[in-house]
Design a protein around this motif. Structure first.
Motif, PDB file in Angstrom:
ATOM      1  N   SER A 137       0.847  -1.187   0.000  1.00  0.00           N
ATOM      2  CA  SER A 137       0.000   0.000   0.000  1.00  0.00           C
ATOM      3  C   SER A 137       0.884   1.240   0.000  1.00  0.00           C
ATOM      4  CB  SER A 137      -0.918  -0.004   1.221  1.00  0.00           C
ATOM      5  OG  SER A 137      -0.156   0.047   2.416  1.00  0.00           O
ATOM      6  N   SER A 191       0.041  -5.986   3.802  1.00  0.00           N
ATOM      7  CA  SER A 191      -0.085  -4.536   3.714  1.00  0.00           C
ATOM      8  C   SER A 191      -1.490  -4.099   3.323  1.00  0.00           C
ATOM      9  CB  SER A 191       0.929  -3.995   2.695  1.00  0.00           C
ATOM     10  OG  SER A 191       0.853  -2.607   2.564  1.00  0.00           O
ATOM     11  N   SER A 192      -2.283  -5.015   2.745  1.00  0.00           N
ATOM     12  CA  SER A 192      -3.644  -4.702   2.313  1.00  0.00           C
ATOM     13  C   SER A 192      -4.476  -5.979   2.363  1.00  0.00           C
ATOM     14  CB  SER A 192      -3.633  -4.108   0.895  1.00  0.00           C
ATOM     15  OG  SER A 192      -3.090  -5.032  -0.029  1.00  0.00           O
ATOM     16  N   ASP A 216      -4.726   0.932  -3.876  1.00  0.00           N
ATOM     17  CA  ASP A 216      -5.079   2.324  -3.634  1.00  0.00           C
ATOM     18  C   ASP A 216      -4.458   3.242  -4.687  1.00  0.00           C
ATOM     19  OD1 ASP A 216      -2.492   1.857  -2.867  1.00  0.00           O
ATOM     20  OD2 ASP A 216      -2.676   2.750  -0.871  1.00  0.00           O
TER      21      ASP A 216
END
Length: 312
Positions: free
Chosen positions: A142, A187-188, A261
């Protein structure tokens, strides 16, 4: 990991069903004693959730004195995810990590703002000969984690949840799925799982994540009446509940997650949300600003304008 050059995958449309958005059939490239199939990225599909790179390595047999030698090379902005089905790889990195990985275990190396690593066949296996079969993927970080400090985590096979029953065995490598949660820190939001089905067994895939795919390893499966064999990446449409039925004993990987993102830029071994960060990483490698791997003296020069994910 940084591979020798391998041809980009080609999309295939021999089979189709409403649930499948893209079918990718990676080309196999023989590198002497080693073969790779690259499923991501492709012209038809650049990412599936955070997965920006997905290679099948092998199955290959190394004769006496042979082995895999991936020389020290850099990464930024991603986590490398190494998962073996057969064989063993010795991992070394600029953090001082020196650790073999074996089937069912997981190596999760987070590059963050920069790391260097090598992957080789160990000296002991070169004396006896060995086999190698596994999967190497890159998971983009991310934006808020791209510049974190580099890290390495190894998970023994016993640390990863295994679900069994009704002809199914599911090892949850990362993420939340099938009512279980992996201890692997990501991380996501994502899922990565190793699935084995006996003939006639069915695995339902709920639309938990918008971006989902399976990569077939062995056997034969059926989805909505269409059949698929080994070595194919099936990318599903969002929102559909999928049922995967084994028509013979089968093994495949489930991968996916929420959309990233923002877009990701990929050049050589570097991934970033910012193109200028890629340029900085290039210059840092040219000027030897990355930390080195202890005990390793070989060096891979920065390629001059390489095609995406083609390596020396």
């Amino acid at each position: 990991m940084s591979w020798h050059s391998a041809e980009d995958p080609i999309p295939g449309d021999r089979f189709s069903c409403d649930a499948i958005r893209t079918l990718i059939v990676p080309r196999s490239r023989d590198l002497g004693s080693f073969a790779v199939r690259r499923a991501l990225p492709s012209a038809e599909c650049r990412m599936v959730g955070p997965f920006i790179f997905f290679d099948q390595m092998g199955p290959s047999e190394f004769l006496l004195g042979q082995g895999m030698d991936v020389r020290p090379h850099p990464h930024i902005g991603l986590s490398t995810v190494t998962y073996l089905l057969e064989g063993e790889i010795m991992h070394r990195d600029s953090l001082g990590t020196e650790l073999p990985i074996r089937p069912g275990e997981l190596n999760w190396m987070t590059a963050g703002r920069g790391i260097t690593h090598s992957e080789r066949t160990g000296a002991g296996l070169r004396k006896t000969g060995s086999t190698l079969f596994g999967l190497q993927s890159w998971v983009a970080l991310s934006a808020q984690d791209e510049e974190n400090a580099p890290a390495f985590e190894h998970y023994d096979a016993s640390a990863l949840p295994v679900l069994t029953g009704e002809g199914k065995t599911v090892r949850l490598i990362a993420g939340d799925a099938f009512g279980a949660r992996s201890p692997v820190r990501t991380s996501s939001p994502m899922v990565y799982a190793d699935v084995t089905l006996q003939p006639g067994a069915v695995l339902p895939l709920d639309p938990t994540y918008d971006e989902r795919a399976i990569y077939t390893i062995s056997g034969a499966i059926e989805i909505a009446g269409d059949g698929f064999g080994p070595g194919q990446l099936l990318v599903f449409r969002p929102g559909d509940r999928i049922s995967v039925r084994a028509t013979e004993a089968s093994r495949f990987m489930v991968l996916g997650g929420e959309p990233m993102d923002g877009p990701r830029h990929l050049w050589w071994n570097f991934v970033s949300s910012r193109p200028e960060r890629i340029e900085q990483a290039k210059e840092d490698w040219r000027q030897a600003r990355f930390d080195t791997v202890p005990g390793e003296s070989e060096f891979i020069p920065l390629p001059e304008d390489p095609p995406p994910v083609r390596y020396p």
